[in-house]
Write an enzyme that holds these catalytic residues in place. Structure first.
Site, PDB file in Angstrom:
ATOM      1  N   TYR A 242      -3.457   1.316  11.624  1.00 14.72           N
ATOM      2  CA  TYR A 242      -4.407   2.027  10.772  1.00 14.72           C
ATOM      3  C   TYR A 242      -5.814   1.825  11.330  1.00 14.72           C
ATOM      4  CZ  TYR A 242      -1.064   2.535   6.832  1.00 14.72           C
ATOM      5  OH  TYR A 242      -0.009   2.864   6.022  1.00 14.72           O
TER       6      TYR A 242
ATOM      7  N   ARG B 197      -1.680  -4.130  -0.652  1.00 13.24           N
ATOM      8  CA  ARG B 197      -0.423  -3.997   0.100  1.00 13.24           C
ATOM      9  C   ARG B 197      -0.352  -5.128   1.121  1.00 13.24           C
ATOM     10  NH1 ARG B 197       1.860   0.635  -1.478  1.00 13.24           N
ATOM     11  NH2 ARG B 197       0.530   2.452  -1.925  1.00 13.24           N
TER      12      ARG B 197
ATOM     13  N   HIS C  58      -7.983  -1.491  -6.304  1.00 10.51           N
ATOM     14  CA  HIS C  58      -7.758  -1.007  -4.942  1.00 10.51           C
ATOM     15  C   HIS C  58      -8.825  -1.524  -3.981  1.00 10.51           C
ATOM     16  CE1 HIS C  58      -7.423   2.342  -1.839  1.00 10.51           C
ATOM     17  NE2 HIS C  58      -6.174   1.956  -1.967  1.00 10.51           N
TER      18      HIS C  58
ATOM     19  N   HIS D 149      -7.681   5.760   8.379  1.00 10.49           N
ATOM     20  CA  HIS D 149      -7.677   5.209   7.024  1.00 10.49           C
ATOM     21  C   HIS D 149      -9.066   4.770   6.557  1.00 10.49           C
ATOM     22  CE1 HIS D 149      -6.436   2.133   3.890  1.00 10.49           C
ATOM     23  NE2 HIS D 149      -5.635   3.136   3.576  1.00 10.49           N
TER      24      HIS D 149
ATOM     25  N   ASN E 163       6.949  10.693   4.783  1.00 11.53           N
ATOM     26  CA  ASN E 163       5.904  11.255   3.925  1.00 11.53           C
ATOM     27  C   ASN E 163       6.491  12.222   2.903  1.00 11.53           C
ATOM     28  OD1 ASN E 163       4.005   9.867   5.426  1.00 11.53           O
ATOM     29  ND2 ASN E 163       3.303  11.645   6.572  1.00 11.53           N
TER      30      ASN E 163
END
Length: 694
Positions: free
Chosen positions: A460, A367, A427, A580, A45
Site C-alpha cells: 500500500y 487492521r 479509523h 492508499h 474485490n
C-alpha cells in the site's frame, strides 16, 4: 449553487469502473504472473462488493426505499445496472484468463484438468485424493431426510446428479463440500497445477459408493456479510460482536457462481434451495474461485514471470544505530511507504516497549496482520508494567475475528483495551509514546494514512509522519482521552477530527481557494470522493477559476468537464501498489499540506473517528509536493475520468513516467548515494535535497 442529480456519478457504478481498471491491468505489458494477480484482486474485490454493497441494495429494495444516492437512482435501478455491467464484464474476465493461461503454457506453466494429464500424473492425483482429499471432504445427500445444508459464504463445492446403479431410474442430487483447508490447486509437478474440483469429480463415484455419476457442476456461493450491531443496547460489546459474527455466516444468499453449461436439473436444484434471483447467477466458462490464483501467482520458480522485487529502504535521519526518539526529537520526519521502509514505525513501538524511560504507549489498531510484531511489542510493554492503552476497532470489516484475538491477548497482558465509541468506527491511525526524563515528560507521536500492518505496508502507498511538537502532543492526548473516557467536546486545536471537524476544515479551505478565484489551487489525493457537500464546494471553486486536480483511486461521484467543473481534472492511478494515501494541498491555506486517514465520504466524515494532520515541516512539505507532482505527471498507471463516468488511459508522451517505479528508483538512488555517508546531518540534508531535485 443548486445541484441536481445529473451532476453526480453513481457511487456503485463508479466503484465498478474502478474494479474494471484493476482488470484492465491484464491488457498491459506486464509479466504474466502479475496479470494473474490482478485477476485474483479483481475477483476478491467483486466478492466484497456483492457481500456488502449488493446485499445492502437488496435490503433497501426489500424495505421499500426509493432513493439512496446523490444521483437519485433507486436501489432497484442500481441493482439492474450492476447486473448488466457485471454480466457484460464477465466475458472480458474470461477472455483475459484464457489469454494469460495460454501464454503461461508457452512458458511451461500449466493449469490442467485431471482428464488432460498423462497416466503417471493421474496416478499421483489419485494417490493425493485418497491421502489428502477423501479424509476431509464432506459428501452431502439432499432428500426428504437430508435437508439442504448450510453453505458458508464464499464456499466452493461440487453439485452432483447421481443415480442408483441397481435402479438407474432413481435420480438423486447432492453435493461435495470442498473444505478451505485444501489448496485450490494440487501442484502435481513443479509446473502443473490441477484444479481440486477436477480430481474430486473424477472420484465422485467413490465418494458416493453404489451410485453412478450422471453430471457434476462446480459452484460457489456469496452471502450477505454485512452486520448490524445494536451498540446502544450492548453491555458487553465483545460478546455482542461474537454473536454477530455467528449470525453473519447465515446471511441471505446474494450470488451464485457456477460453471457454464451445467446440467439444467443441477442449476434448478440449487436455485430452488437457495432462492437466488436468476440475474444473480453467473455462469463461467473458466475456473471458479479465482481469488485463489495467488497460489499460482506466488510461484517462486517462475521469477521471470514476476516483476522484480523491490526492497523498501530506510533513509536518514533514521539510522539503525540511532534511537528513534532522538531522531524525532530533532525534527519532524515524513516517510512515503512502501518506497521507504515501514521499519521505523515498528521500531517506534518496539523501542518504546524496551525503553525504561517510557511510561506510556497509546495506539489505535484498525487492521492488523495475524502475526503482528507491533502488537507483540505492545503486549511485552504491558507485561513489563508500562501503561499501554490500545483502541482496537472490533468493527473493522472482515478483520473482526483477528481483532478480537488481539484485544483479548492485550487485555491478558495488562493493557487497557478500548473497543470503540458507540455508533462510530475508529479509523484514525495514531500512536503516542510518553517518556519521563528527569522531572519532565517528553511526547512522541506517529500519525499515518495507513494501518499498523507490516504486511499491507509492503503493497500500500501510505504516508507516515513522526513528530514531537507540543501542539501534536496536546491534541493526541486529547484524542486518546476522548476514546477512553466520556467527552462531549470532540474538537481538537491543531489536528482536525471527524465526525464534523475534518469536513468543516476541508470546506473552509476550499472556500479560501474559491475567494482567490484564478489564483486558487487545490490538489487532493484520496481513495474515494462521495460527499455531496464537498463536491458542491469544488464545483463552486471551479466556476470561480480555481484549478483543481484530484487523484482518486476508487469511487468518484464528481463529474468533471462540465460547465460547472471545467477547471477540475480527475485521475486514478492503478499499479502494483494499492494507492492508499490521503494527501491534500490548498495553496492559500496556512499550513497548506495535510495528510489524513479519512476519504471525503460521508461515512469517514460523519460516522467515523478520523484525524487530519497539518504538515508544517518544510522538508516534509517538499516531499509531499514531489509525491503529488509525480502522480500528476504519471502517464503509465494513470486513467482520466470523463464526464460520462467512464475512464480512459492517459496517453504516453515522449517521456514515460510511471510514478510508482520512479519513486522506487528515486529512493534507491538516495539510499545508494548515502549508504556510506557517516555524517548523519549531512546525510539527512542530502536525502532531502535529492528527493526534491528528482
Amino acid at each position: 449553487m443548486q445541484t441536481s442529480p445529473d451532476m453526480f456519478i453513481n457511487r456503485e457504478l463508479s466503484w465498478l469502473r474502478f474494479n474494471s481498471r484493476v482488470l484492465d491491468q491484464c491488457s498491459k505489458n506486464l509479466p504474466l504472473l502479475e496479470k494473474l494477480k490482478f485477476i485474483a484482486i479483481y475477483c476478491t474485490n467483486l466478492d466484497e462488493f456483492y457481500m456488502i454493497r449488493v446485499a445492502g441494495l437488496k435490503q433497501l429494495f426489500s424495505a421499500g426505499v426509493n432513493a439512496s444516492s446523490s444521483d437519485e437512482m433507486t436501489p432497484l435501478q442500481q441493482l439492474k445496472a450492476i447486473r448488466k455491467y457485471l454480466h457484460q464484464e464477465k466475458e472480458l474476465l474470461e477472455r483475459y484468463f484464457n489469454e494469460i493461461t495460454s501464454e503461461l503454457e508457452k512458458e511451461n506453466l500449466f493449469i490442467k484438468h485431471y482428464e488432460n494429464l498423462d497416466e503417471n500424473l493421474k496416478q499421483k492425483c489419485d494417490e493425493y485424493f485418497f491421502s489428502n482429499i477423501f479424509p476431509v471432504i464432506v459428501p452431502i445427500a439432499v432428500d426428504a431426510t437430508h435437508p439442504f445444508p448450510h453453505l458458508n459464504n464464499l464456499s466452493f463445492s461440487l453439485a452432483v446428479k447421481i443415480c442408483d446403479k441397481a435402479h438407474p431410474e432413481l435420480v438423486k442430487f447432492g453435493m461435495i463440500r470442498i473444505p478451505r483447508v485444501l489448496p485450490r490447486f494440487y501442484e502435481v509437478s513443479a509446473n502443473i497445477y490441477v484444479p481440486i474440483e477436477s480430481i474430486v469429480h473424477q472420484h465422485a463415484e467413490e465418494i458416493f459408493p453404489g451410485y453412478k455419476l450422471l453430471a457434476s457442476a462446480a459452484f460457489r456461493v456469496t452471502r450477505n456479510a454485512d452486520m448490524v450491531i445494536e451498540e446502544e443496547e450492548a453491555d458487553d460489546f465483545m460478546m455482542i460482536l461474537e454473536q454477530g459474527l455467528k449470525l453473519r455466516r447465515k446471511g441471505a444468499f446474494v450470488r451464485l457462481q457456477i460453471q457454464k453449461d451445467a446440467d439444467e436439473q443441477i442449476v434448478e436444484f440449487l436455485n430452488t434451495h437457495m432462492k437466488i434471483f436468476h440475474k444473480d447467477v453467473y455462469e463461467y466458462s473458466i475456473l471458479l474461485n479465482l481469488p485463489s490464483l495467488w497460489q499460482i501467482a506466488g510461484n517462486k520458480t517462475f521469477t521471470h514471470l514476476l516483476s522484480p522485487l523491490y526492497t523498501p529502504k530506510t533513509l536518514p535521519p533514521f539510522d539503525e544505530n540511532l534511537s528513534i526518539f532522538d531522531a524525532v526529537e530533532k525534527e519532524d520526519i515524513l516517510i512515503i511507504q512502501p518506497f521507504e521502509s515501514f521499519d521505523p514505525v515498528y521500531k517506534f513501538i518496539k523501542e518504546a516497549s524496551k525503553d525504561p524511560e517510557v511510561i506510556s504507549i497509546r495506539m489505535t489498531l484498525y487492521r492488523v496482520e495475524k502475526n503482528s510484531n507491533i502488537v507483540q511489542a505492545l503486549i511485552d510493554a504491558a507485561s513489563d508494567g508500562k501503561q499501554v492503552t490500545v483502541m482496537v476497532e472490533l468493527k473493522a470489516r472482515f478483520d473482526e475475528e483477528n481483532n478480537l484475538h488481539w484485544a483479548k491477548a492485550l487485555e491478558n497482558a495488562g493493557a487497557h483495551v478500548i473497543y470503540g465509541i458507540t455508533g462510530f468506527k475508529v479509523h484514525a491511525k495514531v500512536s503516542q509514546v510518553i517518556r519521563k526524563q528527569g522531572d519532565k515528560l517528553k511526547f512522541y507521536m506517529h500519525l499515518s494514512t495507513g494501518n499498523y500492518n507490516a504486511s499491507s505496508a509492503k503493497i500500500y502507498t501510505d504516508v507516515s509522519y513522526f513528530t514531537s511538537k507540543a501542539e501534536f502532543a496536546r491534541d493526541t492526548t486529547s484524542f486518546f482521552h476522548i476514546l477512553s473516557g466520556f467527552s462531549k467536546n470532540r474538537r481538537l486545536q491543531t489536528l482536525s477530527m471527524s465526525p464534523n471537524q475534518i469536513k468543516e476544515k476541508v470546506l473552509e479551505m476550499i472556500r479560501i481557494e474559491t475567494s482567490k478565484k484564478n489564483e486558487g489551487v487545490i490538489v487532493a489525493k484520496m481513495n474515494s470522493l462521495v460527499d455531496s457537500d464537498i463536491i458542491q464546494a469544488l464545483y463552486e471553486a471551479s466556476m470561480e477559476g480555481v484549478q483543481i486536480d484530484l487523484i482518486i483511486r476508487g469511487i468518484c461521484c464528481l463529474k468533471p468537464d462540465e460547465e460547472y467543473s471545467k477547471n477540475i481534472r480527475v485521475r486514478s492511478i492503478i499499479g502494483k501498489y494499492l494507492e492508499h494515501a490521503r494527501v491534500f494541498y490548498f495553496k492559500h491555506s496556512e499550513p497548506n499540506y495535510f495528510i489524513s486517514s479519512a476519504d471525503w465520504m460521508p461515512r469517514n466524515l460523519e460516522r467515523r473517528l478520523e484525524l487530519m494532520t497539518p504538515i508544517y515541516d518544510e522538508r516534509s512539505k517538499a516531499k509531499l509536493a514531489q509525491f503529488l507532482r509525480l502522480q500528476l505527471s504519471d502517464n503509465v498507471l494513470a486513467y482520466k475520468l470523463k464526464n460520462n463516468g467512464e475512464y480512459e488511459k492517459i496517453p504516453s508522451s515522449e517521456k514515460i513516467i510511471d510514478s510508482q517505479q520512479t519513486l522506487e528508483e528515486y529512493v534507491s538512488k538516495i539510499y545508494k548515494t548515502l549508504k556510506k555517508d557517516t555524517d548523519q546531518s549531512r546525510a539527512t540534508h542530502l536525502a532531502s535535497k535529492l528527493f526534491k531535485e528528482n
